[in-house]
Design a protein around this motif. Structure first.
Motif, PDB file in Angstrom:
ATOM      1  N   LEU A 149      -4.824  -5.987  -1.065  1.00 43.59           N
ATOM      2  CA  LEU A 149      -3.901  -6.425  -0.194  1.00 43.59           C
ATOM      3  C   LEU A 149      -2.663  -6.162  -0.924  1.00 43.59           C
ATOM      4  CD1 LEU A 149      -2.469  -7.651   2.231  1.00 43.59           C
ATOM      5  CD2 LEU A 149      -2.440  -9.995   0.885  1.00 43.59           C
ATOM      6  N   HIS A 168       3.644 -10.037   5.469  1.00 49.06           N
ATOM      7  CA  HIS A 168       2.439  -9.223   5.796  1.00 49.06           C
ATOM      8  C   HIS A 168       2.031  -9.308   7.292  1.00 49.06           C
ATOM      9  CE1 HIS A 168       2.269  -7.832   1.686  1.00 49.06           C
ATOM     10  NE2 HIS A 168       2.137  -9.096   1.489  1.00 49.06           N
ATOM     11  N   ASN A 202       1.137  -1.465   7.659  1.00 42.86           N
ATOM     12  CA  ASN A 202       1.802  -2.987   7.475  1.00 42.86           C
ATOM     13  C   ASN A 202       3.223  -2.566   8.148  1.00 42.86           C
ATOM     14  OD1 ASN A 202       3.107  -5.234   6.676  1.00 42.86           O
ATOM     15  ND2 ASN A 202       2.062  -5.120   4.827  1.00 42.86           N
TER      16      ASN A 202
END
Ligand code: FAD
Length: 93
Positions: free
Chosen positions: A58, A90, A67
């Motif tokens: 991540l 996110h 993203n």
């Protein structure tokens, strides 16, 4: 850059679902149980690589095209070590 996907004739559909997130993916899955229905599920940007399927990665996926790169408003009592006191928020494509 112009996204050429918009100019491809993809046919006709009974259902068009915008957003392949939690709700859109489930709706498309359920609707597709009737094999007669033609369903178009549209998601923003381009397909991700297998790298994006690894949860531990991540932190390396921040600020990539997968993203939406949202961030919080400046915080008075949080995100204090970050630029402008704003945390990353996110949200995947
Ligand atoms: C960091 C984070 C962690 C989370 N952790 C959890 C958790 O552990 N457990 C839990 O239950 N919930 C969690 N959530 C909440 C959960 O992700 C959301 O409640 C859920 O995804 C909402 O589903 P949705 O279908 O409404 O929206 P989303 O899943 O966000 O789907 C919307 C989709 O639409 C797409 N989209 C948007 N605009 C366009 C456009 N113009 N064209 C095409 N596509 C578009 C987006 O890219 C996205 O894929 C978390 C959320 C975040 C941000």
């Amino acid at each position: 850059m112009i996204n050429l996907y918009f100019f491809i004739d993809c046919g006709t559909f009974d259902h068009i679902i915008i957003g392949a997130g939690a709700a859109g993916a489930v709706a498309a899955n359920r609707l597709s149980e009737d094999s007669v229905r033609q369903i178009l599920l549209v998601e923003a940007d381009s397909p991700e690589t297998n790298f994006a399927d690894i949860p531990a990665m991540l932190s390396f996926l921040q600020e990539l095209e997968y993203n939406w790169n949202y961030e919080t408003l400046p915080q008075a009592n949080a995100c204090l070590g970050l630029v402008g006191n704003k945390c990353k928020y996110h949200s995947g494509k």
